[in-house]
Design an enzyme around this catalytic site. Structure first.
Site, short mmCIF file in Angstrom:
data_model
loop_
_atom_site.label_atom_id
_atom_site.label_comp_id
_atom_site.label_asym_id
_atom_site.label_seq_id
_atom_site.Cartn_x
_atom_site.Cartn_y
_atom_site.Cartn_z
CG HIS A 23 -2.03 -1.00 1.11
ND1 HIS A 23 -3.32 -0.65 0.81
CD2 HIS A 23 -2.02 -2.35 1.20
CE1 HIS A 23 -4.08 -1.74 0.75
NE2 HIS A 23 -3.31 -2.79 1.00
CG ASP B 144 0.02 9.12 0.89
OD1 ASP B 144 -0.05 7.93 1.23
OD2 ASP B 144 -0.65 10.03 1.42
P1 ADQ Z 1 -3.03 5.88 4.81
O1 ADQ Z 1 -1.61 6.33 4.99
O2 ADQ Z 1 -3.79 5.64 6.05
O3 ADQ Z 1 -3.13 4.57 3.89
P2 ADQ Z 1 -5.00 7.26 3.01
O4 ADQ Z 1 -4.92 6.54 1.72
O5 ADQ Z 1 -5.21 8.72 2.83
O6 ADQ Z 1 -3.72 7.07 3.92
O7 ADQ Z 1 -6.20 6.66 3.80
C1 ADQ Z 1 -6.68 7.20 4.97
C2 ADQ Z 1 -8.12 6.71 5.19
O8 ADQ Z 1 -8.50 6.91 6.55
C3 ADQ Z 1 -9.11 7.47 4.33
O9 ADQ Z 1 -10.12 6.62 3.91
C4 ADQ Z 1 -9.64 8.53 5.29
O10 ADQ Z 1 -10.95 8.96 5.00
C5 ADQ Z 1 -9.58 7.81 6.62
N1 ADQ Z 1 -9.30 8.78 7.68
C6 ADQ Z 1 -8.21 9.54 7.83
N2 ADQ Z 1 -8.35 10.36 8.89
C7 ADQ Z 1 -9.55 10.11 9.44
C8 ADQ Z 1 -10.28 10.63 10.55
N3 ADQ Z 1 -9.83 11.64 11.31
N4 ADQ Z 1 -11.49 10.12 10.80
C9 ADQ Z 1 -11.98 9.14 10.02
N5 ADQ Z 1 -11.35 8.62 8.96
C10 ADQ Z 1 -10.16 9.09 8.66
C11 ADQ Z 1 -2.19 3.68 3.28
C12 ADQ Z 1 -1.16 4.32 2.36
C13 ADQ Z 1 -1.87 5.17 1.30
C14 ADQ Z 1 -2.86 4.31 0.54
C15 ADQ Z 1 -3.75 3.53 1.48
C16 ADQ Z 1 -4.62 2.53 0.73
O11 ADQ Z 1 -0.26 5.12 3.11
O12 ADQ Z 1 -0.95 5.74 0.42
O13 ADQ Z 1 -3.67 5.13 -0.28
O14 ADQ Z 1 -3.00 2.83 2.45
O15 ADQ Z 1 -3.85 1.70 -0.09
#
Ligand code: ADQ
Length: 460
Positions: free
Chosen positions: A156, A368
């Site tokens: 990921h 990311d």
């Molecule tokens: P993350 O580093 O966690 O994921 P991201 O892809 O942005 O980053 O996903 C975060 C998820 O958590 C989103 O669905 C978001 O809505 C949710 N989220 C974040 N903050 C929140 C909050 N305060 N309350 C509720 N929900 C919240 C890792 C990798 C990424 C990759 C994903 C999926 O680092 O690059 O996109 O996995 O493969």
């Protein structure tokens, strides 16, 4: 037909509409709830005595199979090697790498132990799909136990350029372990290229490329396949959630306290890879260079702390608190706070509805793998009056969302300019950019990601 067995470090039983701070949990759960299957991994519990057995819990078509970790395993495998060595290295931060041999040994030991827990549950025709950097040695461990099933791996986070990976002691063993999988999936083409480059230049392996098919990799006496599978969201679902949530209390509160001001919004786990300090400074620069923006726009940053027992995470939290305090001290007025910085998690519908309210989605990680927030922000918009996405060139999502305003997160002036452009963008242009991105998100939703990966994993 065989079952789908998902393996990830953390199994997070997600209630529909509940909070989920973590992209992996969101993507995996969305993928699994349609096909059904088993999701195996750590329960999140840290125990004082070794767990006795896996806990099985059925929720509709999904069986959650979880197990706790004892403190030493948690410290070495999770907090140590996974999050203080691999995470910074794979996010291009070799300066933050901490390495300890005992932690690496613990990482391998826990992978073998988890594999031994899962093995008795497996049936011969099950397909196993392992997720993320915590579990690089997992296929190797299953193979040592005689498991013959198809085993795929999806990373990921970014796969780093060879010169960065070389800074991780034992990098060769890690890549050798990856080669025990049948299929490796990466978020983007540059991640795939970085892996292929290591195989050729550092491991003496060979590659065979076929048009529109995974690359065939031969290395460490193994043959496997590798390709890019960008993870997506379900845009129609996010849009519906956002629309439903418009009348909710949280959204109404934000609206009332904005008093017609425009809203710039960001949501991240509190992580040094997400570029929050640079983002705060870019917002400050906007105030500095364009006094008219003062008291006319607010910036909402939602960032729940994660991994707070890793030093680098404590540091970034302190730094951000200092920056937001400093900037607010400099520009706040009696009726206006420039930066609203909130540490809590929100339920998915609330977050989606807030995205819909925001005139600008400000998503600027330093690195990311993909970044689902960028995709959720675009999905949540009202197509008749959409907001503008300002997106880092270093998010995997930037390779697809080309109609966003793409910025370099290290260029503070460039980000401030992009914010000004976004805030002033005419409706026609906003609509056209949004239409293009939304169509793309629909074509490449989570089902497409899952189906493409599983198709290639099952193909001989
Ligand atoms: P993350 O580093 O966690 O994921 P991201 O892809 O942005 O980053 O996903 C975060 C998820 O958590 C989103 O669905 C978001 O809505 C949710 N989220 C974040 N903050 C929140 C909050 N305060 N309350 C509720 N929900 C919240 C890792 C990798 C990424 C990759 C994903 C999926 O680092 O690059 O996109 O996995 O493969």
């Amino acid at each position: 037909m065989g079952r789908l067995i998902i393996v990830s470090n953390r199994v997070a039983p997600i209630s529909e509409g509940g909070p989920a701070a973590g992209g992996l949990a969101v993507g995996v759960y969305d993928a699994l709830k349609e096909t059904g299957g088993v999701w195996f991994g750590w329960s999140g519990d840290v125990l004082t005595v070794p767990p006795e057995a896996i806990k099985l819990e059925e929720q509709g078509p999904v069986t959650f199979a979880t197990i706790g970790l004892v403190r030493r395993d948690y410290d070495q495998y999770y907090r140590g090697f996974s999050n203080a060595t691999l995470w910074p290295a794979f996010h291009y931060r070799p300066d933050l790498i901490e390495f300890d041999r005992d932690e690496y040994d613990g990482y391998c030991r826990v992978n073998r132990w988890l594999a031994a827990q899962l093995a008795p549950l497996l049936r011969p025709d099950d397909v196993i799909w392992v997720h993320d950097y915590h579990l690089i040695p997992f296929a190797q461990a299953l193979r040592e136990l005689g498991v013959k099933n198809r085993i795929g791996f999806f990373l990921h986070i970014p796969f780093p350029a060879s010169q960065i990976l070389l800074s991780v002691p034992r990098h060769r063993e890690l890549v050798e372990a990856l080669c025990a999988f049948d299929l490796l999936g990466f978020q983007t083409e540059p991640d795939l290229h970085a892996f292929c480059d290591y195989v050729e230049t550092e491991a003496g392996g060979t590659l065979t490329r076929h048009a529109a098919k995974p690359v065939e990799v031969r290395a460490f006496g193994k043959t496997l396949k590798a390709a890019a599978y960008p993870i997506g969201v379900y845009p129609d679902e996010v849009r519906a959630l956002a629309k439903d949530g418009e009348s909710g209390r949280d959204v109404q509160t934000v609206k009332a306290t904005l008093h017609q001001r425009k809203l710039v919004m960001s949501v991240d786990r509190l992580d040094y890879s997400k570029g929050l300090v640079e983002r705060f400074r870019a917002f400050e620069r906007l105030m500095e260079h364009d006094p008219q923006q003062r008291n006319n726009v607010s910036f909402l940053q939602i960032a729940p702390p994660t991994r707070s027992d890793v030093d680098a995470y404590r540091d970034i939290r302190l730094q951000l608190e200092a920056e937001s305090g400093r900037i607010n001290g400099r520009y706040a007025e009696l009726d206006w706070t420039p930066i609203r910085y909130i540490h809590r998690q929100y339920e998915r519908p609330v977050l989606a509805a807030l995205f819909r309210e925001a005139h600008v989605g400000f998503v600027t990680p330093l690195r990311d793998g993909m970044n689902l927030v960028a995709k959720e922000y675009v999905s949540a918009q009202d197509p008749d009056d959409p907001g503008v996405l300002v997106l880092s060139q270093f998010a995997g999502a930037a390779r697809e969302l080309k109609a966003a305003l793409i910025v370099n997160p290290l260029d503070i002036d460039g980000m401030a300019e992009a914010l000004a452009t976004a805030l002033a963008m005419p409706l026609d242009e906003r609509r056209a950019r949004h239409r293009e991105m939304y169509a793309l998100l629909r074509d490449n939703n989570v089902s497409v990601w899952r189906d493409n990966f599983l198709r290639d994993l099952k193909a001989r």
